[in-house]
Design an enzyme around this catalytic site. Sequence first.
Site, mmCIF file in Angstrom:
data_model
loop_
_atom_site.group_PDB
_atom_site.id
_atom_site.type_symbol
_atom_site.label_atom_id
_atom_site.label_comp_id
_atom_site.label_asym_id
_atom_site.label_seq_id
_atom_site.Cartn_x
_atom_site.Cartn_y
_atom_site.Cartn_z
ATOM 1 N N SER A 1 0.824 -1.198 0.000
ATOM 2 C CA SER A 1 0.000 0.000 0.000
ATOM 3 C C SER A 1 0.869 1.264 0.000
ATOM 4 C CB SER A 1 -0.955 -0.048 1.198
ATOM 5 O OG SER A 1 -1.976 0.913 1.075
ATOM 6 N N ASP B 1 -9.829 -4.970 -4.468
ATOM 7 C CA ASP B 1 -9.183 -4.161 -3.443
ATOM 8 C C ASP B 1 -10.121 -3.003 -3.132
ATOM 9 O OD1 ASP B 1 -7.612 -2.262 -2.052
ATOM 10 O OD2 ASP B 1 -5.771 -2.975 -3.009
ATOM 11 N N HIS C 1 -7.284 -5.967 -0.029
ATOM 12 C CA HIS C 1 -6.143 -5.044 0.013
ATOM 13 C C HIS C 1 -4.949 -5.586 0.803
ATOM 14 C CE1 HIS C 1 -3.931 -1.347 -0.179
ATOM 15 N NE2 HIS C 1 -3.902 -1.244 1.137
#
Length: 259
Positions: free
Chosen positions: A93, A194, A224
């Site tokens: 991320s 996601d 995610h």
Amino acid sequence: MPVLPGAEPFRHEGGEVGVLLCHGFTGSPQSLRPWAEHLAERGLTVSLPLLPGHGTRWEDMQVTTWQDWYAEVDRELRVLVDRCSQVFVFGLSMGGALTLRLAAKHGDAISGIVVVNPANKVHGLSAYALPVARHLVRTTKGLRSDIAKAGGEEVGYDRVPLHAAHSVRNFFKIVDTELPQVTQPMLLLHSPQDHVVPAADSARILGRVSSTDVTEILLEQSYHVATLDHDAERIFDESYAFIGRLAPSVGTKGSTTGG
């Protein structure tokens, strides 16, 4: 402030090949710890730091900025470069954005990068409201535990401090301009399902980096936080194989115990 249980940083002294792992925004090392342990068990030297303002309470994050988070991973990278003959950087991320900036800035000191659901932009109308909203509202709803696997839980904040969100928005803009400076071999893994970072972010990164050795893998069974999800073992195996291809000495030196 005491660190949340499970959010502690992780370090392992292994062989001549090192890996730095970067966790995400409002998250903690817990989301990457199984990955870090997988690499440590195979004899690699591993560093998984806790980013400033993370892993305690959201109020601590409210007074930090992207410069604080980047300085932490930059410092850890320099330690690994001094200690190891080859160094790789992995990120999830926002940790993917940190990874990409390290790659852009450090060049040949990094042998390769692996990013999982990397973030490139704060999307939606809220992004445009942040510069003003952060002075009126302290937090918004958190992004934690986007995991398909039953019982999957991410240690992180339930609230997002808006000053920090504004800073990460600015950081993504900077990293986007630096993507053409990324030349290292890259493995990018992303989840079609996601709910935090859209597929457009991975597509833009793939389209803007200058790397010629690029592998893209879809994580069909995960959301995610894929490093804690159904595809975790695939991430671990593919990333270790990626290192093995670029660092033939992997597995031949160093301890395989400890942490």
